[in-house]
Design an enzyme around this catalytic site. Structure first.
Site, PDB file in Angstrom:
ATOM      1  N   TYR A 106       0.866  -1.133   0.062  1.00  0.00           N
ATOM      2  CA  TYR A 106      -0.072   0.009   0.184  1.00  0.00           C
ATOM      3  C   TYR A 106       0.903   1.176  -0.068  1.00  0.00           C
ATOM      4  O   TYR A 106       1.814   1.316   0.790  1.00  0.00           O
ATOM      5  CB  TYR A 106      -0.746  -0.045   1.065  1.00  0.00           C
ATOM      6  CG  TYR A 106      -1.601   1.241   1.376  1.00  0.00           C
ATOM      7  CD1 TYR A 106      -3.010   1.193   0.940  1.00  0.00           C
ATOM      8  CD2 TYR A 106      -1.162   2.681   1.690  1.00  0.00           C
ATOM      9  CE1 TYR A 106      -3.868   2.534   0.975  1.00  0.00           C
ATOM     10  CE2 TYR A 106      -1.916   3.652   1.924  1.00  0.00           C
ATOM     11  CZ  TYR A 106      -3.297   3.714   1.464  1.00  0.00           C
ATOM     12  OH  TYR A 106      -4.094   4.700   1.671  1.00  0.00           O
ATOM     13  N   GLU A 194      -3.288   7.497  -4.235  1.00  0.00           N
ATOM     14  CA  GLU A 194      -3.147   6.085  -3.648  1.00  0.00           C
ATOM     15  C   GLU A 194      -3.124   5.129  -4.594  1.00  0.00           C
ATOM     16  O   GLU A 194      -3.737   5.114  -5.723  1.00  0.00           O
ATOM     17  CB  GLU A 194      -4.468   5.859  -2.648  1.00  0.00           C
ATOM     18  CG  GLU A 194      -4.377   4.499  -2.030  1.00  0.00           C
ATOM     19  CD  GLU A 194      -5.820   4.346  -1.394  1.00  0.00           C
ATOM     20  OE1 GLU A 194      -6.120   4.643  -0.233  1.00  0.00           O
ATOM     21  OE2 GLU A 194      -6.714   3.678  -1.899  1.00  0.00           O
TER      22      GLU A 194
END
Ligand code: GDP
Ligand code: MN
Length: 380
Positions: A106, A194
């Site tokens: 992530y 993101e």
């Protein structure tokens, strides 16, 4: 404004962030016979069929499927076009390259709402909601506040190394992608950029999903530079290029590195005090910048005490000490002062500051905790 995955991936390509190249189809794509023929020839199975809706959790909701042949392809696209995901009808599907996954990571840059500064967030446990990781495995998440105007490579590298150090070649690739993502984030006025998951496939890293949120007010804020939500001191700080945010307390705070400043504010809270501001002098600040910072923080009439918390790395304690003295040479301030110095040239810094003792009373400490406790008790 929230972007679709396919739009985000196009921006990734512009910034040379490795990502998949897909084909976008509409719900009536089958009506265009020529397009359908071409598509059938182009597809190399397996392919990933991804519903384009602006919500997360599409995987769990059944909006992502892997098709191994053209029959499955027809079946799954039909299925997904007839779905709604969290109440949103699927009007577009991205047919994406299939990528074998070794590990999911992530990565994101997001604006911290309370301080209006970017934070880099990284985790080697990607692929799932980051909130879920934060809850179950908080030790697997690394955060780095970025309040200096330029992001330093080592800030990112350290943030990655805090949670992932299995392979230095991997770390280098992740770092390079993060720096590109940061440039994208800044140049496009993002609130969020993101990549989840960022996957390791073979020996390469690839962005398999994108989530980008642009700041709706970005255009307005460029137009009216004199933002009325900024205080006069914040305006002055901005002109000086200092990362300064006013808070409601009465203890002035100066530190190097946004993370350290945040920590200092938390410590003051812990001892029952309240910080009057956030001020990060950044990395490698010289005496004049320190002087400007001290002068600025002490201009705030609410400030009844000052805590300077420096952990010297590329910032040198002697430069900091000279800066403090220069500020006090210009004006005598009669409020409690606590200075914590640690790290590079600390002995030298301490020696320089001793001279200040002849003129004003101040406390010197080597520990951040001790310093926070001291200043809180002195201001009460
Ligand atoms: P989200 O659920 O809406 O966040 O959609 P994502 O694009 O993040 O996909 C969810 C999950 O599907 C990922 O974490 C992967 O595990 C899987 N996935 C997506 N694309 C691929 C792919 O190309 N190859 C493989 N093997 N899995 C994929
Ligand atoms: Mn995702």
């Amino acid at each position: 404004m929230n972007l679709y995955e396919y739009q985000g991936k196009k921006i990734f390509q512009k910034y040379s962030i490795p990502t998949t190249r897909g084909i976008l189809i509409d719900r009536d794509y089958e009506n265009d016979y020529v397009f359908l023929q071409e598509l059938q020839q182009q597809l190399k199975y397996p392919v990933v069929i991804k519903a384009q809706v602006k919500v997360g959790g599409r995987g769990k909701a059944g909006g992502i499927k892997i098709a191994n042949n053209s029959e499955e392809f027809m079946k799954f696209t039909k299925q997904i076009f007839s779905m709604d995901i969290k109440g949103i009808r699927v009007n577009k599907i991205l047919i994406d390259e299939y990528v074998p996954i070794e590990k999911e990571f992530y990565m994101s840059f997001i604006i911290d709402r309370s301080l209006s500064i970017p934070v880099f967030i990284f985790s080697p446990s990607g692929g799932v909601d980051i909130e879920e990781v934060a809850e179950k495995y908080p030790e697997k998440i690394s955060k780095e506040y970025i309040s200096n105007l330029d992001l330093f490579d080592f800030q990112i590298r350290n943030a990655i190394l805090r949670v992932y150090r299995e392979d230095i070649n991997h770390v280098k690739q992740i770092e390079s992608i993060a720096l590109k993502l940061y440039r994208l984030f800044r140049e496009n006025n993002c609130v969020l950029a993101e990549i989840n998951p960022l996957v390791l496939s073979g020996s390469n890293f690839i962005a398999l999903d994108s989530k980008i949120i642009l700041d709706e007010n970005a255009i307005d804020s460029i137009e009216d530079e004199e933002d009325e939500s900024r205080s006069p001191l914040e305006e002055e700080a901005k002109r000086l290029g200092l990362a300064y945010v006013e808070l409601d307390g009465n203890i002035g705070v100066i530190g190097n590195g946004a993370g350290l400043v945040m920590y200092t504010i938390d410590l003051i809270n812990l001892y029952g005090g309240k910080a009057a501001n956030f001020l990060d002098i950044g990395g490698g600040a010289r005496a004049d910048r320190v002087k400007q910072s001290v002068t600025l923080v002490l201009k705030n009439p609410k400030v009844k005490g000052l805590f300077i918390n420096i952990f010297g790395g590329i910032t040198r304690c002697d430069e900091v000490a000279y800066g403090i003295i220069e500020a006090y040479n210009e004006k005598e301030y009669n409020i409690p002062l606590v200075v914590r110095l640690q790290g590079t040239n600390y002995e030298e810094g301490k020696r320089i500051l001793e001279k200040l003792k002849e003129r004003i009373s101040f406390e010197f400490t080597e520990s951040a905790e001790k310093g926070a406790e001291l200043i809180t008790s002195l201001v009460k």
